[in-house]
Design a protein around this motif. Structure first.
Motif, PDB file in Angstrom:
ATOM      1  N   TRP A  97       0.862  -1.167   0.000  1.00 24.30           N
ATOM      2  CA  TRP A  97       0.000   0.000   0.000  1.00 24.30           C
ATOM      3  C   TRP A  97       0.902   1.221   0.000  1.00 24.30           C
ATOM      4  N   ARG A  98       0.710   2.083  -0.960  1.00 27.85           N
ATOM      5  CA  ARG A  98       1.507   3.310  -1.017  1.00 27.85           C
ATOM      6  C   ARG A  98       1.119   4.226   0.135  1.00 27.85           C
ATOM      7  N   GLU A  99       2.107   4.739   0.837  1.00 23.67           N
ATOM      8  CA  GLU A  99       1.828   5.631   1.962  1.00 23.67           C
ATOM      9  C   GLU A  99       1.218   6.947   1.524  1.00 23.67           C
ATOM     10  N   THR A 100       1.262   7.244   0.233  1.00 26.96           N
ATOM     11  CA  THR A 100       0.658   8.468  -0.284  1.00 26.96           C
ATOM     12  C   THR A 100      -0.806   8.269  -0.667  1.00 26.96           C
ATOM     13  N   ASN A 101      -1.304   7.035  -0.571  1.00 28.10           N
ATOM     14  CA  ASN A 101      -2.692   6.748  -0.927  1.00 28.10           C
ATOM     15  C   ASN A 101      -3.561   6.631   0.313  1.00 28.10           C
ATOM     16  N   ARG A 102      -4.809   6.999   0.145  1.00 26.79           N
ATOM     17  CA  ARG A 102      -5.785   6.910   1.219  1.00 26.79           C
ATOM     18  C   ARG A 102      -6.967   6.093   0.754  1.00 26.79           C
ATOM     19  N   MET A 103      -7.760   5.634   1.727  1.00 27.63           N
ATOM     20  CA  MET A 103      -8.909   4.791   1.433  1.00 27.63           C
ATOM     21  C   MET A 103     -10.175   5.408   2.025  1.00 27.63           C
ATOM     22  N   VAL A 104     -11.263   5.237   1.280  1.00 30.50           N
ATOM     23  CA  VAL A 104     -12.584   5.639   1.739  1.00 30.50           C
ATOM     24  C   VAL A 104     -13.492   4.423   1.610  1.00 30.50           C
ATOM     25  N   VAL A 105     -14.301   4.177   2.649  1.00 32.27           N
ATOM     26  CA  VAL A 105     -15.302   3.109   2.607  1.00 32.27           C
ATOM     27  C   VAL A 105     -16.639   3.760   2.960  1.00 32.27           C
ATOM     28  N   ILE A 106     -17.609   3.605   2.057  1.00 28.71           N
ATOM     29  CA  ILE A 106     -18.929   4.191   2.237  1.00 28.71           C
ATOM     30  C   ILE A 106     -19.960   3.074   2.207  1.00 28.71           C
ATOM     31  N   GLU A 107     -20.880   3.095   3.139  1.00 27.26           N
ATOM     32  CA  GLU A 107     -21.949   2.101   3.201  1.00 27.26           C
ATOM     33  C   GLU A 107     -23.241   2.714   2.666  1.00 27.26           C
ATOM     34  N   PHE A 108     -23.932   1.966   1.811  1.00 26.88           N
ATOM     35  CA  PHE A 108     -25.248   2.358   1.300  1.00 26.88           C
ATOM     36  C   PHE A 108     -26.243   1.256   1.637  1.00 26.88           C
ATOM     37  N   PRO A 109     -27.527   1.586   1.698  1.00 21.67           N
ATOM     38  CA  PRO A 109     -28.535   0.560   2.014  1.00 21.67           C
ATOM     39  C   PRO A 109     -28.525  -0.613   1.038  1.00 21.67           C
ATOM     40  N   ASP A 110     -28.200  -0.335  -0.233  1.00 20.15           N
ATOM     41  CA  ASP A 110     -28.131  -1.402  -1.236  1.00 20.15           C
ATOM     42  C   ASP A 110     -27.345  -0.890  -2.444  1.00 20.15           C
ATOM     43  N   LEU A 111     -27.048  -1.796  -3.360  1.00 22.25           N
ATOM     44  CA  LEU A 111     -26.240  -1.459  -4.528  1.00 22.25           C
ATOM     45  C   LEU A 111     -26.954  -0.458  -5.441  1.00 22.25           C
ATOM     46  N   ALA A 112     -28.254  -0.565  -5.533  1.00 28.12           N
ATOM     47  CA  ALA A 112     -29.007   0.376  -6.376  1.00 28.12           C
ATOM     48  C   ALA A 112     -28.836   1.808  -5.860  1.00 28.12           C
ATOM     49  N   ARG A 113     -28.881   1.992  -4.537  1.00 27.28           N
ATOM     50  CA  ARG A 113     -28.698   3.344  -3.975  1.00 27.28           C
ATOM     51  C   ARG A 113     -27.281   3.838  -4.196  1.00 27.28           C
ATOM     52  N   ALA A 114     -26.297   2.965  -4.103  1.00 26.06           N
ATOM     53  CA  ALA A 114     -24.906   3.363  -4.339  1.00 26.06           C
ATOM     54  C   ALA A 114     -24.739   3.838  -5.781  1.00 26.06           C
ATOM     55  N   LYS A 115     -25.309   3.105  -6.717  1.00 30.07           N
ATOM     56  CA  LYS A 115     -25.212   3.494  -8.127  1.00 30.07           C
ATOM     57  C   LYS A 115     -26.009   4.762  -8.403  1.00 30.07           C
ATOM     58  N   GLU A 116     -27.155   4.905  -7.756  1.00 29.11           N
ATOM     59  CA  GLU A 116     -27.953   6.126  -7.880  1.00 29.11           C
ATOM     60  C   GLU A 116     -27.125   7.327  -7.415  1.00 29.11           C
ATOM     61  N   TRP A 117     -26.441   7.177  -6.281  1.00 29.98           N
ATOM     62  CA  TRP A 117     -25.570   8.249  -5.783  1.00 29.98           C
ATOM     63  C   TRP A 117     -24.474   8.567  -6.804  1.00 29.98           C
ATOM     64  N   TYR A 118     -23.783   7.538  -7.280  1.00 28.96           N
ATOM     65  CA  TYR A 118     -22.650   7.760  -8.181  1.00 28.96           C
ATOM     66  C   TYR A 118     -23.059   8.526  -9.437  1.00 28.96           C
TER      67      TYR A 118
END
Length: 99
Positions: free
Chosen positions: A49-70
């Protein structure tokens, strides 16, 4: 079923990125998402893992809502504020059903 958006990107802190973060956060909340990790520096136990990289984890109620957001106008506007998204990695994944 719960779904997750996992993103990895090079860490940068400038006005453009700060604006993106605020717009992205508002769009995530508006679409029922919540941060589980934001701007985290993972500890790599296996692999690299590059020390210059960061990670984000986001939870959505379901995959459809995640895609709707995107694909939403709100997140599209947030992405438009960034000129450095080419090297970012973003994944969508369904949560575990327990079966």
């Amino acid at each position: 079923m719960t779904a997750y958006v996992i993103a990895e990107s090079h860490y940068v802190d400038n006005p453009e990125v700060r604006s993106y973060r605020e717009l992205a956060k508002a769009s995530i909340l508006q679409h029922g998402g919540r941060f589980l990790a934001r701007g985290a520096l993972p500890e790599a136990l296996e692999g690299d893992w590059r020390e210059t990289n960061r990670m984000v984890v986001i939870e959505f109620p379901d995959l459809a809502r995640a895609k709707e957001w995107y694909h939403s106008p709100e997140y599209t506007a947030a992405r438009a504020t960034r000129s450095d998204l080419a090297g970012r990695r973003m994944l969508f994944v369904d949560g575990y059903r327990g079966e």
